[in-house]
Design an enzyme around this catalytic site. Structure first.
Site, PDB file in Angstrom:
ATOM      1  N   LYS A   1      24.347 -10.057 -12.809  1.00  0.00           N
ATOM      2  CA  LYS A   1      24.707  -9.778 -14.202  1.00  0.00           C
ATOM      3  C   LYS A   1      25.542 -10.908 -14.809  1.00  0.00           C
ATOM      4  O   LYS A   1      25.271 -11.377 -15.913  1.00  0.00           O
ATOM      5  CB  LYS A   1      25.508  -8.470 -14.264  1.00  0.00           C
ATOM      6  CG  LYS A   1      26.239  -8.230 -15.562  1.00  0.00           C
ATOM      7  CD  LYS A   1      26.972  -6.918 -15.574  1.00  0.00           C
ATOM      8  CE  LYS A   1      28.418  -6.981 -15.166  1.00  0.00           C
ATOM      9  NZ  LYS A   1      29.338  -7.594 -16.121  1.00  0.00           N
ATOM     10  N   ASN A   2      26.560 -11.335 -14.093  1.00  0.00           N
ATOM     11  CA  ASN A   2      27.502 -12.298 -14.675  1.00  0.00           C
ATOM     12  C   ASN A   2      26.920 -13.705 -14.819  1.00  0.00           C
ATOM     13  O   ASN A   2      27.492 -14.539 -15.515  1.00  0.00           O
ATOM     14  CB  ASN A   2      28.801 -12.328 -13.865  1.00  0.00           C
ATOM     15  CG  ASN A   2      29.600 -11.046 -14.033  1.00  0.00           C
ATOM     16  OD1 ASN A   2      29.270 -10.214 -14.872  1.00  0.00           O
ATOM     17  ND2 ASN A   2      30.638 -10.885 -13.229  1.00  0.00           N
TER      18      ASN A   2
ATOM     19  N   ARG B   1      31.978  -7.952 -23.348  1.00  0.00           N
ATOM     20  CA  ARG B   1      32.796  -9.138 -23.109  1.00  0.00           C
ATOM     21  C   ARG B   1      31.950 -10.411 -23.263  1.00  0.00           C
ATOM     22  O   ARG B   1      32.356 -11.388 -23.857  1.00  0.00           O
ATOM     23  CB  ARG B   1      33.332  -9.021 -21.680  1.00  0.00           C
ATOM     24  CG  ARG B   1      34.240 -10.104 -21.254  1.00  0.00           C
ATOM     25  CD  ARG B   1      35.677  -9.724 -21.464  1.00  0.00           C
ATOM     26  NE  ARG B   1      36.554 -10.855 -21.296  1.00  0.00           N
ATOM     27  CZ  ARG B   1      37.520 -11.155 -22.135  1.00  0.00           C
ATOM     28  NH1 ARG B   1      37.728 -10.428 -23.203  1.00  0.00           N
ATOM     29  NH2 ARG B   1      38.289 -12.181 -21.919  1.00  0.00           N
TER      30      ARG B   1
ATOM     31  N   CYS C   1      35.591  -4.259 -20.189  1.00  0.00           N
ATOM     32  CA  CYS C   1      36.361  -3.284 -19.418  1.00  0.00           C
ATOM     33  C   CYS C   1      37.839  -3.335 -19.793  1.00  0.00           C
ATOM     34  O   CYS C   1      38.384  -4.409 -20.054  1.00  0.00           O
ATOM     35  CB  CYS C   1      36.218  -3.562 -17.926  1.00  0.00           C
ATOM     36  SG  CYS C   1      34.566  -3.231 -17.307  1.00  0.00           S
TER      37      CYS C   1
ATOM     38  N   ARG D   1      43.023  -9.477 -22.155  1.00  0.00           N
ATOM     39  CA  ARG D   1      42.078 -10.497 -21.695  1.00  0.00           C
ATOM     40  C   ARG D   1      41.933 -11.545 -22.782  1.00  0.00           C
ATOM     41  O   ARG D   1      40.970 -11.550 -23.537  1.00  0.00           O
ATOM     42  CB  ARG D   1      40.732  -9.847 -21.349  1.00  0.00           C
ATOM     43  CG  ARG D   1      40.870  -8.835 -20.236  1.00  0.00           C
ATOM     44  CD  ARG D   1      39.566  -8.136 -19.948  1.00  0.00           C
ATOM     45  NE  ARG D   1      38.644  -8.948 -19.183  1.00  0.00           N
ATOM     46  CZ  ARG D   1      37.422  -8.538 -18.817  1.00  0.00           C
ATOM     47  NH1 ARG D   1      37.001  -7.343 -19.158  1.00  0.00           N
ATOM     48  NH2 ARG D   1      36.648  -9.316 -18.108  1.00  0.00           N
TER      49      ARG D   1
ATOM     50  N   ILE E   1      41.308 -15.059 -24.879  1.00  0.00           N
ATOM     51  CA  ILE E   1      40.251 -16.071 -24.784  1.00  0.00           C
ATOM     52  C   ILE E   1      40.782 -17.421 -25.275  1.00  0.00           C
ATOM     53  O   ILE E   1      40.041 -18.256 -25.764  1.00  0.00           O
ATOM     54  CB  ILE E   1      38.963 -15.654 -25.535  1.00  0.00           C
ATOM     55  CG1 ILE E   1      39.256 -15.330 -27.001  1.00  0.00           C
ATOM     56  CG2 ILE E   1      38.273 -14.484 -24.880  1.00  0.00           C
ATOM     57  CD1 ILE E   1      38.005 -15.338 -27.849  1.00  0.00           C
ATOM     58  N   ASP E   2      42.091 -17.597 -25.110  1.00  0.00           N
ATOM     59  CA  ASP E   2      42.726 -18.825 -25.595  1.00  0.00           C
ATOM     60  C   ASP E   2      42.143 -20.088 -24.945  1.00  0.00           C
ATOM     61  O   ASP E   2      42.068 -21.136 -25.586  1.00  0.00           O
ATOM     62  CB  ASP E   2      44.248 -18.764 -25.358  1.00  0.00           C
ATOM     63  CG  ASP E   2      44.590 -18.502 -23.902  1.00  0.00           C
ATOM     64  OD1 ASP E   2      44.045 -17.550 -23.326  1.00  0.00           O
ATOM     65  OD2 ASP E   2      45.388 -19.266 -23.322  1.00  0.00           O
ATOM     66  N   GLN E   3      41.722 -19.995 -23.698  1.00  0.00           N
ATOM     67  CA  GLN E   3      41.206 -21.191 -23.015  1.00  0.00           C
ATOM     68  C   GLN E   3      39.826 -21.583 -23.559  1.00  0.00           C
ATOM     69  O   GLN E   3      39.486 -22.762 -23.619  1.00  0.00           O
ATOM     70  CB  GLN E   3      41.127 -20.978 -21.499  1.00  0.00           C
ATOM     71  CG  GLN E   3      42.471 -20.709 -20.864  1.00  0.00           C
ATOM     72  CD  GLN E   3      43.494 -21.794 -21.154  1.00  0.00           C
ATOM     73  OE1 GLN E   3      43.261 -22.980 -20.924  1.00  0.00           O
ATOM     74  NE2 GLN E   3      44.630 -21.390 -21.709  1.00  0.00           N
TER      75      GLN E   3
ATOM     76  N   ASP F   1      36.433  -8.054  -8.748  1.00  0.00           N
ATOM     77  CA  ASP F   1      35.460  -6.994  -9.041  1.00  0.00           C
ATOM     78  C   ASP F   1      35.179  -6.110  -7.824  1.00  0.00           C
ATOM     79  O   ASP F   1      34.621  -5.018  -7.972  1.00  0.00           O
ATOM     80  CB  ASP F   1      34.140  -7.598  -9.548  1.00  0.00           C
ATOM     81  CG  ASP F   1      34.292  -8.160 -10.959  1.00  0.00           C
ATOM     82  OD1 ASP F   1      35.391  -8.058 -11.537  1.00  0.00           O
ATOM     83  OD2 ASP F   1      33.305  -8.703 -11.483  1.00  0.00           O
TER      84      ASP F   1
ATOM     85  N   ARG G   1      26.180  -0.155 -16.782  1.00  0.00           N
ATOM     86  CA  ARG G   1      26.337  -1.500 -17.349  1.00  0.00           C
ATOM     87  C   ARG G   1      26.071  -2.570 -16.290  1.00  0.00           C
ATOM     88  O   ARG G   1      25.667  -3.677 -16.626  1.00  0.00           O
ATOM     89  CB  ARG G   1      27.770  -1.691 -17.880  1.00  0.00           C
ATOM     90  CG  ARG G   1      28.048  -1.003 -19.203  1.00  0.00           C
ATOM     91  CD  ARG G   1      29.401  -1.430 -19.720  1.00  0.00           C
ATOM     92  NE  ARG G   1      29.609  -2.840 -19.455  1.00  0.00           N
ATOM     93  CZ  ARG G   1      30.749  -3.367 -19.020  1.00  0.00           C
ATOM     94  NH1 ARG G   1      31.805  -2.623 -18.837  1.00  0.00           N
ATOM     95  NH2 ARG G   1      30.840  -4.664 -18.795  1.00  0.00           N
TER      96      ARG G   1
HETATM   97  C1  UD1 Z   1      34.362 -12.735 -15.502  1.00  0.00           C
HETATM   98  C2  UD1 Z   1      33.490 -11.569 -15.095  1.00  0.00           C
HETATM   99  C3  UD1 Z   1      34.321 -10.428 -14.540  1.00  0.00           C
HETATM  100  C4  UD1 Z   1      35.261 -10.918 -13.450  1.00  0.00           C
HETATM  101  C5  UD1 Z   1      36.047 -12.139 -13.898  1.00  0.00           C
HETATM  102  C6  UD1 Z   1      36.890 -12.742 -12.789  1.00  0.00           C
HETATM  103  C7  UD1 Z   1      31.661 -11.712 -16.677  1.00  0.00           C
HETATM  104  C8  UD1 Z   1      30.960 -11.122 -17.847  1.00  0.00           C
HETATM  105  N1  UD1 Z   1      32.761 -11.097 -16.279  1.00  0.00           N
HETATM  106  O1  UD1 Z   1      35.177 -12.290 -16.576  1.00  0.00           O
HETATM  107  O2  UD1 Z   1      33.433  -9.453 -14.019  1.00  0.00           O
HETATM  108  O3  UD1 Z   1      36.178  -9.879 -13.149  1.00  0.00           O
HETATM  109  O4  UD1 Z   1      35.151 -13.155 -14.378  1.00  0.00           O
HETATM  110  O5  UD1 Z   1      36.089 -13.083 -11.704  1.00  0.00           O
HETATM  111  O6  UD1 Z   1      31.234 -12.703 -16.102  1.00  0.00           O
HETATM  112  N2  UD1 Z   1      42.197 -15.711 -19.097  1.00  0.00           N
HETATM  113  C9  UD1 Z   1      43.116 -16.236 -19.992  1.00  0.00           C
HETATM  114  N3  UD1 Z   1      42.636 -16.957 -21.052  1.00  0.00           N
HETATM  115  C10 UD1 Z   1      41.305 -17.169 -21.243  1.00  0.00           C
HETATM  116  C11 UD1 Z   1      40.382 -16.640 -20.329  1.00  0.00           C
HETATM  117  C12 UD1 Z   1      40.863 -15.912 -19.261  1.00  0.00           C
HETATM  118  O7  UD1 Z   1      44.323 -16.050 -19.843  1.00  0.00           O
HETATM  119  O8  UD1 Z   1      40.954 -17.833 -22.227  1.00  0.00           O
HETATM  120  C13 UD1 Z   1      42.683 -14.932 -17.947  1.00  0.00           C
HETATM  121  C14 UD1 Z   1      42.154 -13.489 -17.960  1.00  0.00           C
HETATM  122  O9  UD1 Z   1      42.962 -12.641 -18.750  1.00  0.00           O
HETATM  123  C15 UD1 Z   1      42.185 -13.141 -16.493  1.00  0.00           C
HETATM  124  C16 UD1 Z   1      41.858 -14.477 -15.805  1.00  0.00           C
HETATM  125  O10 UD1 Z   1      42.128 -15.482 -16.773  1.00  0.00           O
HETATM  126  O11 UD1 Z   1      43.473 -12.725 -16.128  1.00  0.00           O
HETATM  127  C17 UD1 Z   1      40.433 -14.621 -15.341  1.00  0.00           C
HETATM  128  O12 UD1 Z   1      39.559 -14.321 -16.400  1.00  0.00           O
HETATM  129  P1  UD1 Z   1      38.083 -14.924 -16.513  1.00  0.00           P
HETATM  130  O13 UD1 Z   1      37.769 -15.659 -15.261  1.00  0.00           O
HETATM  131  O14 UD1 Z   1      37.960 -15.650 -17.805  1.00  0.00           O
HETATM  132  O15 UD1 Z   1      37.207 -13.616 -16.572  1.00  0.00           O
HETATM  133  P2  UD1 Z   1      35.955 -13.352 -17.478  1.00  0.00           P
HETATM  134  O16 UD1 Z   1      35.130 -14.597 -17.583  1.00  0.00           O
HETATM  135  O17 UD1 Z   1      36.331 -12.664 -18.727  1.00  0.00           O
END
Ligand code: UD1
Length: 418
Positions: free
Chosen positions: A22-23, A93, A117, A122, A124-126, A305, A397
């Site tokens: 899925k991811n 997401r 979820c 969560r 998305i600043d990065q 996960d 999902r």
């Molecule tokens: C993806 C997966 C999710 C998995 C996660 C970690 C998908 C759709 N989802 O989520 O199933 O649990 O990877 O393996 O692929 N963060 C920031 N700023 C950002 C982005 C992330 O602070 O801009 C933080 C998040 O809050 C979290 C950590 O970084 O604490 C990791 O998040 P991230 O790896 O980005 O997870 P997702 O890509 O959203």
């Protein structure tokens, strides 16, 4: 609303085929936009999140055919701009992947702030930092993220947190940027490599995916291609945990064992036997596990996960397990549901202490998110009596035909809408 009902206590035996990841599939479907031509994506899971992203892709003008066999033909040549419908895009997401793909193809894109979820804030600043570094202007107003650029110019981007989503999104935005983009402190998950391979199959020049430095040399244009998605390591891990906890002898088929190293090592510590082959693993267990300590980490560490299904399994292990969740700030909410089944778990911030008990007892519980739902399925399989899991849509999902796959292994599980 669908419920999943499980009569616990059956051992699991036989073979389960794992679906596509899925991811990886979600960004790959979004990245089809970059081709502006016809792409054929194979080994896609037929799950709700994939139907949902396809719906968004159709709504913006893509032509899509999705076969029962998990093959999607997707033609994005008629998409002229990317303004994703608000109500559709805010629900998942992964809709944020349309930002990177849309920015690259149209230099202008609008997508709702993503959902997903409920496991803590969560940000998305990065992602945004990456887009801005490439030259885009990003605004968030009334729940909508707008990105716009006159030109995208390659640059060095250092990620402050290791983020799967940001790494993939920046890769997609940068494939046609002018010059070289370097992502430092990049995530190394197998699906990052899968997306990079897909981008390269469309003509991109991405190197280093799977390490923490990714280099992307911008190319003029991408083209359509045929690509097959890697197997789902989280689905595979969930069935491995279920087999170890319920006891039995299960072949988890169509996997890449290398991607499963951390869960294989942890299950062996619990005393389950795991044997690796080329494209399957075999889990043999008497269902009597020993408590273990786990810390979730970015890949190749223990996947966050799988934390939830693993806690369900450990709730009946001998002794104590200490689980530290270091990726998300609030990924223990589901434990209240496990407690309804008798689990003895204390949560303090990002740490859960699990004292194994003799036997969980079936109860009416509610899936609060996708992997929480998977944890309740594992709990239901090992509990005494009947477990009723409400809000099964969360499970749908991310897990294809879960009742069918578990029934084939000998579980007593079915679905009802009453
Ligand atoms: C993806 C997966 C999710 C998995 C996660 C970690 C998908 C759709 N989802 O989520 O199933 O649990 O990877 O393996 O692929 N963060 C920031 N700023 C950002 C982005 C992330 O602070 O801009 C933080 C998040 O809050 C979290 C950590 O970084 O604490 C990791 O998040 P991230 O790896 O980005 O997870 P997702 O890509 O959203």
């Amino acid at each position: 609303m669908d419920k999943i009902i499980i009569e616990g206590g059956k051992k699991l035996n036989g073979l389960v085929d794992i679906s596509g990841f899925k991811n990886a599939a979600l960004p790959i479907i979004s990245a089809c936009l970059l081709a502006g031509e016809r792409c054929v994506i194979e080994n896609l899971p037929r799950i709700k999140d994939i139907f949902h992203i396809s719906k968004i892709m159709s709504a913006i003008g893509s032509e899509i055919e999705f076969s029962e066999k998990g093959i999607m033909v997707i033609d994005t040549s008629k998409v002229e701009k990317l303004v994703a419908p608000y109500d559709l895009s805010r629900k998942i997401r992964a809709s944020y992947y349309l930002l990177g793909a849309g920015l690259s193809r149209f230099k202008e894109v609008e997508v709702a702030y993503p959902g997903g979820c409920d496991i803590g804030t969560r940000p998305i600043d990065q992602h945004i930092k990456g887009f801005e570094a490439l030259g885009a202007k990003v605004e968030i107003n009334h729940g909508v993220i707008k990105c716009k650029a006159d030109r995208l110019i390659g640059t060095k981007i250092y990620l402050d947190v290791v983020s799967v989503g940001a790494t993939i999104n920046i890769m997609m935005a940068a494939v046609c940027a002018e010059g070289r983009t370097t992502i430092e402190n990049a995530a190394k998950e197998p699906h990052i490599v899968d997306v990079a391979n897909f981008l390269n199959s469309m003509g991109a020049n991405v190197k280093g995916a799977g390490t923490d430095v990714i280099r992307i040399d911008g190319v003029e244009k991408l083209h359509g291609c045929t690509y097959s998605v890697i197997p789902d390591q989280i689905e595979a891990g969930t069935y491995m945990v279920a087999a170890a906890a319920a006891g039995g002898d299960v072949i988890v088929n169509n996997v890449i064992p290398k991607h499963l190293e951390s869960i294989i090592a942890k299950l062996r510590e619990t005393s389950a036997e795991v044997i690796e082959y080329d494209d399957f693993v075999r889990v043999i267990s008497d269902g009597k596990l020993k408590g273990v300590n786990i810390k979730t980490l970015p890949y190749p560490g223990f996947a966050t996960d799988l934390q939830q299904p693993m806690v369900a399994a450990l709730s009946m292990a001998e002794g104590m397990s200490i689980i530290t969740e270091s990726v998300y700030e609030a990924r223990f909410k589901y434990i209240d549901e496990l407690k309804r089944m008798g689990a003895n778990v204390k949560v303090d911030g990002r740490v859960a202490i699990v004292e194994g008990i003799e036997r969980l007892s079936g109860a009416k519980v509610r899936a609060t998110d996708l992997r929480a739902g998977a944890a309740l399925v594992v709990a239901g399989l090992i509990a005494k009596g009947k477990t009723e899991i409400d809000n099964a849509f969360h499970i749908d999902r991310g897990y294809e035909n879960i009742e069918q796959k578990l029934s084939n292994l000998g579980a007593k599980i079915y679905r009802t809408d009453r």
